[in-house]
Design an enzyme around this catalytic site. Structure first.
Site, PDB file in Angstrom:
ATOM      1  CB  SER A  92      -0.902   0.001   1.232  1.00  0.00           C
ATOM      2  OG  SER A  92      -0.124   0.234   2.394  1.00  0.00           O
ATOM      3  CE  LYS A  93      -2.200   6.360  -2.868  1.00  0.00           C
ATOM      4  NZ  LYS A  93      -3.395   7.206  -2.801  1.00  0.00           N
ATOM      5  NE  ARG A  94       0.514   0.256   5.895  1.00  0.00           N
ATOM      6  CZ  ARG A  94       1.146  -0.845   6.257  1.00  0.00           C
ATOM      7  NH1 ARG A  94       2.361  -0.773   6.753  1.00  0.00           N
ATOM      8  NH2 ARG A  94       0.573  -2.019   6.133  1.00  0.00           N
ATOM      9  N   GLY A 106       5.667   3.222   0.151  1.00  0.00           N
ATOM     10  CA  GLY A 106       6.394   3.997  -0.848  1.00  0.00           C
ATOM     11  C   GLY A 106       5.612   4.045  -2.137  1.00  0.00           C
TER      12      GLY A 106
END
Length: 476
Positions: free
Chosen positions: A253-255, A257
RNA sequence: GCCCCCAUCGUCUAGUGGCCUAGGACACAGCCCUUUCAAGGCUGCGACAUGGGUUCGAACCCCAUUGGGGGCGCCA
C-alpha cells in the site's frame, strides 16, 4: 476447435494504476498475446464518486506507458460493450429481474435498521450472521403491492444449500462447504448492482474464458459461482495469482512507498524493466532466467506457472533490472528518453539536445545510469565546471600545482590534433614533462576539468567538452 | 469469531520422492579487470517454520501446530 481465449482486466478508476493492478493486467495481457486471444479492458466505475474522467485517463495513460494494449474497451469499442460499468446499469437490472422471475432471486424490503437489529440478535445468540430469510417467501402479490406503494426493494439471490468448488489453475481445487453465505444482495434498492453481481454478469456477457486476478478475490469467487449457476452459465476458468507485499509483508500500500505505475515512470524507470520485474514477481518459467524482453515474455509465459506464495516488492531488484535494460538499449533509442531530462537539467545549453551530441554523451554515461533521470546529474557533472570542495581533492590539486603539469597540458592541448590519439599523446607528453604518471597524472586532470574525482572516461570527456572549453577550465 | 489461501537464503525464486552436502538472481563482503567511478568476471555469506506420520529414502506426499496474508457489506 477450442474457443478463443478472452481475458479481461477490470480496474476501478482511482486516478492511477497500482503496480498490483499493473501486474494483473500484464498477466492477462501476456496470456492473451501468447494464445492469440483477446485482452479486454473494462472499467468498473460503479462507484461514481470516485470515477472521474481524469481518473480513467490516468489509468489508460499508465497502461499505455507499459505498452499494454487492449483489443476491446475504452477508446476502442468492441462487440461486447459498453465497457464502462456505469453504462451497463440497465443490463444489471434486467439480469437481476430475470432471476426474480425465474424464482432464483427475490425482493427484500428489510431496512438497514432491521438488518442491523437481526444481526445483533444473531450475534448474541451465537447464530449464523446470514440473512434470516424474512422476505424469502413474500407472495408475488405482496411484492407487487409494496413496489407500487413506492417501497424501495433490494434483490437478493436465493442461495442453494450446497457445496461449491473451483479447480483454480494455480491453486488446484478450492472448496466451500454449504452454508458459507446467506442470501446476498445482487441489486441494491437504488437499482445499482453489487460488485460480485456486476462482474459476473459482465464476464458472462463478454464471454470471458479465463479470469486471472489477484488472490484477494478468491473468496469472492464463491458468490460469483452461485450467480453463474443461477444463470445457468458455465463459469470461466480461474487463476488466482498471489498478492504483492510490502517490505513488512503486508499487502502493498501507499505507506510502503511508490505504488503507482506513474510514479515509477516519473522516477525514470523503463516500462520494459517494470514489466520484466512485475512478470517475475509471482511467475517464473521454471529456470534461472531473469532478463526478458516483452516478446520473450510472451513466448515464455504460462498461467500454470504462476506462483502460489505472495511476494515482496523489492525495489533494489527493480533498480538492477532497470539499469540492465538501460545499458542494453541502443543509444539511438535512449536519446529520445534523455533529451527532455537534459533539457530540464541544462536549459542554457540547447546545443546538447542534438541527437549526435546526445549519442556522444551516452557513450560516456550510459553504463553508469540506473534510471533515465540519472542522465541529469551525470550530464551536469560533465558540462558544468566546478571547484572541488573536499579536502582530499583540494590537496591533489595543490600537489599538482607544484609541478608544471597544467602548463604543459595547456601547451600541448593548444596545438595537438583534437582527436583521441591527439590528446592521448598530449597527456602523456605533459606527464613526462611534469614528472608524473598514472593516478598522479589523470586524477589532477580530471579534478581540474570536472571538480570530481570520479566520473566518465577522460578521453571521452575531452572529446565531449571540446578544445576551447578544456583550455578554459585548465586556465581557470 | 467464521471461511479461504500461503509457508525454501534478508528479498525474488528453482525444486513436483533418490540427480539436493538444496541451484540461480538482487542485496552485502572480498578479489580481478581498470587512469577514477561504473559496468563486467570470480569467490564468499546465506534458507527447506515446527512436530508427528507415510516410505528403503522426504524440501517434495498426509496430518497437526505455529506464523503470515486475504475475505466475510445495499464497498470495489
Amino acid at each position: 476447435m477450442t474457443k478463443q481465449v478472452r481475458v479481461r482486466f477490470a480496474p476501478s478508476p482511482t486516478g492511477y494504476l497500482h503496480v498490483g493492478g499493473a501486474r494483473t493486467a500484464l498477466f492477462n495481457w501476456l496470456f492473451a498475446r501468447k494464445t492469440g486471444g483477446k485482452f479486454i479492458l473494462r472499467i468498473e466505475d460503479t462507484d461514481l464518486a470516485r470515477s472521474t474522467q481524469e481518473s480513467v485517463d490516468g489509468l489508460l495513460r499508465d497502461l499505455k506507458w507499459l505498452n499494454i494494449d487492449w483489443d476491446e474497451g475504452p477508446e476502442k469499442g468492441g462487440d461486447y460493450g459498453p465497457y464502462f460499468q456505469g453504462e451497463r446499469q440497465e443490463i444489471y437490472k434486467k439480469k437481476a429481474l430475470e432471476l426474480v422471475e425465474a424464482g432464483l432471486a427475490y425482493y427484500c424490503f428489510c431496512t438497514d435498521e432491521e438488518l442491523e437489529a437481526k444481526k445483533q440478535i444473531a450475534e448474541a445468540e451465537h447464530k449464523s450472521l446470514h440473512y434470516d430469510g424474512t422476505c424469502r417467501n413474500l407472495s408475488s402479490d405482496e411484492v407487487k403491492r409494496r413496489l407500487e406503494a413506492g417501497e424501495q426493494g433490494a434483490i437478493r439471490l436465493r442461495v442453494p444449500d450446497k457445496d461449491y468448488f473451483i479447480d483454480d489453475i494455480v491453486r488446484d481445487r478450492v472448496e466451500w462447504k454449504a452454508g458459507n453465505v446467506g442470501d446476498f444482495i445482487i441489486l441494491r434498492s437504488n437499482g445499482m448492482p453489487v460488485y460480485n453481481f456486476a462482474v459476473t454478469v459482465d464476464d458472462a456477457l463478454m464471454k470471458i474464458t479465463h479470469v486471472i486476478r489477484a488472490e484477494e478475490h478468491l473468496s469472492n469467487t464463491l458468490r460469483q459461482l452461485i450467480i453463474y449457476e443461477a444463470f445457468g452459465v458455465e463459469p470461466p476458468k480461474f487463476a488466482h495469482a498471489s498478492l504483492i507485499l510490502g517490505a513488512d509483508k503486508s499487502k502493498l500500500s501507499k505507506r510502503h512507498g511508490a505504488t503507482s505505475v506513474g510514479q515509477y515512470a516519473e522516477e525514470g524507470f523503463l516500462p520494459e524493466a517494470l514489466v520484466n520485474f512485475l512478470a517475475l514477481l509471482g511467475w517464473n518459467e521454471g529456470n534461472d532466467r531473469e532478463i526478458y524482453t516483452v516478446p520473450e515474455l510472451i513466448e515464455a509465459f504460462s498461467i500454470e506457472r504462476l506462483t502460489k506464495a505472495p511476494g515482496v516488492f523489492d525495489k533494489e531488484k527493480l533498480l538492477w533490472l532497470n539499469g540492465h535494460h538501460l545499458r542494453n538499449m541502443p543509444p539511438e533509442k535512449l536519446v529520445d528518453l534523455i533529451r527532455p531530462v537534459i533539457q530540464a537539467a541544462l536549459p542554457e545549453k540547447p546545443e546538447l539536445l542534438e541527437t549526435e551530441m546526445l549519442v556522444k554523451l551516452l557513450e560516456q554515461i550510459q553504463v553508469r545510469m540506473t534510471l533515465v533521470s540519472d542522465a541529469a546529474d551525470l550530464a551536469k557533472a560533465i558540462y558544468v565546471s566546478k571547484e572541488p570542495e573536499d579536502e582530499e581533492s583540494i590537496n591533489i590539486l595543490e600537489e599538482a600545482k607544484k609541478t608544471p603539469l597544467f602548463d604543459s597540458l595547456i601547451k600541448h592541448f593548444e596545438t595537438c590534433e583534437w582527436n583521441k590519439d591527439g590528446y592521448n599523446t598530449a597527456i602523456k607528453e605533459s606527464g613526462k614533462e611534469a614528472g608524473v604518471k598514472g593516478k598522479n597524472l589523470y586524477m589532477p586532470l580530471r579534478l581540474k576539468l570536472t571538480g570530481e574525482q570520479h566520473g566518465s572516461d577522460l578521453v571521452g570527456l575531452l572529446d565531449l567538452l571540446g578544445r576551447e572549453e578544456v583550455l578554459k577550465r585548465l586556465k581557470k
